[in-house]
Design an enzyme around this catalytic site. Structure first.
Site, short mmCIF file in Angstrom:
data_model
loop_
_atom_site.label_atom_id
_atom_site.label_comp_id
_atom_site.label_asym_id
_atom_site.label_seq_id
_atom_site.Cartn_x
_atom_site.Cartn_y
_atom_site.Cartn_z
N ASN A 17 47.48 31.99 42.20
CA ASN A 17 47.64 33.38 41.78
C ASN A 17 49.03 33.87 42.17
O ASN A 17 49.83 33.10 42.72
CB ASN A 17 46.54 34.25 42.39
CG ASN A 17 46.52 34.14 43.89
OD1 ASN A 17 47.52 34.44 44.55
ND2 ASN A 17 45.42 33.68 44.46
N LYS A 62 32.72 45.78 48.97
CA LYS A 62 33.17 44.61 49.72
C LYS A 62 32.96 44.82 51.22
O LYS A 62 32.47 43.93 51.93
CB LYS A 62 34.66 44.38 49.42
CG LYS A 62 35.25 43.16 50.07
CD LYS A 62 36.65 42.88 49.52
CE LYS A 62 37.19 41.57 50.05
NZ LYS A 62 38.46 41.19 49.44
N PHE A 64 41.20 42.74 52.88
CA PHE A 64 42.07 43.35 51.88
C PHE A 64 41.34 43.33 50.55
O PHE A 64 40.56 42.41 50.29
CB PHE A 64 43.38 42.57 51.73
CG PHE A 64 44.42 43.02 52.72
CD1 PHE A 64 44.29 42.70 54.06
CD2 PHE A 64 45.50 43.76 52.30
CE1 PHE A 64 45.22 43.13 54.98
CE2 PHE A 64 46.44 44.19 53.21
CZ PHE A 64 46.30 43.88 54.55
N ASP A 109 39.23 32.25 43.72
CA ASP A 109 37.76 32.34 43.68
C ASP A 109 37.12 31.10 43.07
O ASP A 109 35.96 30.81 43.32
CB ASP A 109 37.33 33.58 42.88
CG ASP A 109 37.64 34.87 43.62
OD1 ASP A 109 37.61 34.84 44.86
OD2 ASP A 109 37.92 35.88 42.97
N LYS A 160 47.06 12.07 36.74
CA LYS A 160 47.47 13.17 35.87
C LYS A 160 46.66 13.13 34.57
O LYS A 160 46.59 12.08 33.91
CB LYS A 160 48.97 13.04 35.57
CG LYS A 160 49.49 14.21 34.77
CD LYS A 160 50.96 14.05 34.44
CE LYS A 160 51.32 15.10 33.39
NZ LYS A 160 52.46 14.73 32.60
N LYS A 182 30.19 42.41 53.03
CA LYS A 182 30.72 41.38 53.94
C LYS A 182 30.73 41.85 55.39
O LYS A 182 31.19 41.12 56.27
CB LYS A 182 32.12 40.97 53.50
CG LYS A 182 32.11 40.37 52.09
CD LYS A 182 33.39 39.69 51.72
CE LYS A 182 33.31 39.23 50.26
NZ LYS A 182 34.48 38.50 49.82
#
Ligand SMILES: Cc1cc2nc3c(=O)[nH]c(=O)nc-3n(C[C@H](O)[C@H](O)[C@H](O)COP(=O)(O)O)c2cc1C
Length: 400
Positions: free
Chosen positions: A209, A336, A322, A277, A287, A340
């Site tokens: 990301n 969240k 975060f 995720d 490859k 959690k």
């Protein structure tokens, strides 16, 4: 910070000019003191020009014996928030370790109540000599910080230890040693995750990301400066901060394992990493070749690091998460926090490319009581310091 930069008589004295410049650019006020030997390697004119402040010491017009209504060594000793000696010769280490004060720099070192930092540089034989090592040990016993020299080619033609540490590392050490420590964090162990994780499809392709890891690295620096012993589990390529034990990881699974190995010994967790995720169900060892027609990539979930660590927490441990959200920020972040079992979530609005890779950023802290006033917009280093202040205040307000 108001910094006295002492410069003694070694070839590495030329690097003190670069350090002075860097410290000034960081917003510090820097006054240099040259020893007589130091002034043979670098001129007061260079240092005054770079710092915009007078250069003291081996300058007949500004020396300690000049008729002066103020007593110069005491004035300078009081003025300093920190005294750094860069480079430090074997001679000045020996003098300071034994309380000798026969010139301006050694007198200021004895008179000051400010933190003192040494960056020694000398020939390998000198550095390894038991007398020098004993002096360094003695200085550390006074609470002084020492940025050990590194290894490399020395001006004397030898290769070995004794080379002045990197200027950027010395500047970071000055920041650490000169920063006020926060009661709730001083000596505490803080585990921080930062950066992206990467999930390989094959040896050349990867799923990741846009996180740079910068925010997590700045948080590591800010917790370190507040007195915490920081362990950083870092995905991505960025440089590791000085004075922070850094473990490099690639995938979410590796990040989880590195965190689990350290969690029991930690007082708190700051989960700033942008963990992928999903990962490919069947990564290829070779490859992958181009196929004909449409191709389907089957993804499976990666472990939820934050949920696993939070589930394994003791009641004396704290957890900060975060949330990078592009819509309904506070609702998602509150879910969240509750799901959690977190103490707080720092909500990062990443809509329209904000947050990732940006120079300035805003974070909204959220606790079970609701949203708190946003922190920012600030540069990421200032933002990290503000977050640490905010969290330290909450820790200090907690009942023991
Ligand atoms: C060319 C040259 C290079 C030197 N380099 C160093 C050095 O890197 N480290 C060191 O401890 N002494 C070095 N010295 C010796 C010091 O300059 C000498 O011990 C001096 O008395 C130090 O004084 P000060 O600590 O007041 O600056 C060097 C001397 C010369 C002539």
């Amino acid at each position: 910070m108001q910094i006295i930069l002492g410069i003694t008589g070694g070839v590495a004295a030329y690097k003190s000019a670069e350090l002075a410049r860097l410290l000034v650019n960081q917003g510090h006020l820097v006054r240099c003191i040259l020893t007589e030997a130091g002034a043979r390697f670098i001129t007061p004119l260079t240092l005054t020009s770079l710092t915009g402040e007078p250069c003291y010491g081996a300058n007949p017009d500004q020396g300690e014996w000049r008729a002066n209504p103020s007593i110069e060594h005491i004035e300078l000793a009081r003025w300093a928030d920190l005294v750094a000696v860069v480079p430090a010769t074997a001679n000045i280490l020996g003098k300071a370790a034994n309380g000798l004060a026969n010139d301006l720099l050694s007198t200021v070192l004895l008179a000051t109540r400010a933190p003192v930092l040494w960056a020694p540089a000398m020939n390998t034989g000198m550095w390894e000599h038991p007398a020098v090592q004993a002096n360094v040990t003695r200085l550390k016993s006074f609470g002084h910080a020492v940025v050990d020299p590194g290894e490399g080619f020395l001006a004397c033609g030898e290769e070995g230890s004794g080379k002045l540490a990197e200027v950027a590392s010395i500047a970071e050490a000055i920041q650490v040693h000169g920063s006020p420590k926060l009661r709730s964090l001083n000596g505490r162990r803080v585990l921080i995750t930062a950066g992206p994780t990467r999930e390989d499809l094959d040896p050349v392709r990867t799923l990741t990301n846009r996180s740079t890891g910068r925010m997590g690295v700045e948080l590591a620096r800010a917790f370190r400066d507040a007195g915490a012993r920081v362990e950083l589990v870092l995905g991505g390529e960025g440089p590791a901060p000085w004075g922070v034990e850094t473990v490099r990881v690639h995938s979410a699974q590796q990040m989880l394992e590195a965190c689990l190995a350290r969690w029991a010994d930690s007082d708190g967790l700051v989960a700033a990493a942008a963990v992928a995720d999903q990962k490919p169900e069947c990564p290829s060892i070779e490859k992958a070749k181009k196929g004909d027609g449409p191709e389907t990539l089957v993804l499976v979930r990666t472990p939820d690091i934050l949920a696993q660590l939070s589930a394994a927490r003791r009641s004396d441990q704290w957890v900060l998460g975060f949330a990078a959200e592009s819509e309904n920020h506070l609702d998602h972040a509150m879910a969240k926090l509750k799901n959690k079992g977190l103490d707080a979530v720092l909500v990062n609005d990443v809509q329209d490319g904000k947050g990732f890779g940006a120079q300035a950023n805003t974070l909204t802290p959220l606790t079970a009581q609701g949203a708190h006033p946003p922190i920012g917009p600030l540069s990421k280093d200032q933002l990290a310091r503000a977050v640490v202040q905010w969290w330290a205040q909450r820790l200090e307000a907690r009942p023991d």
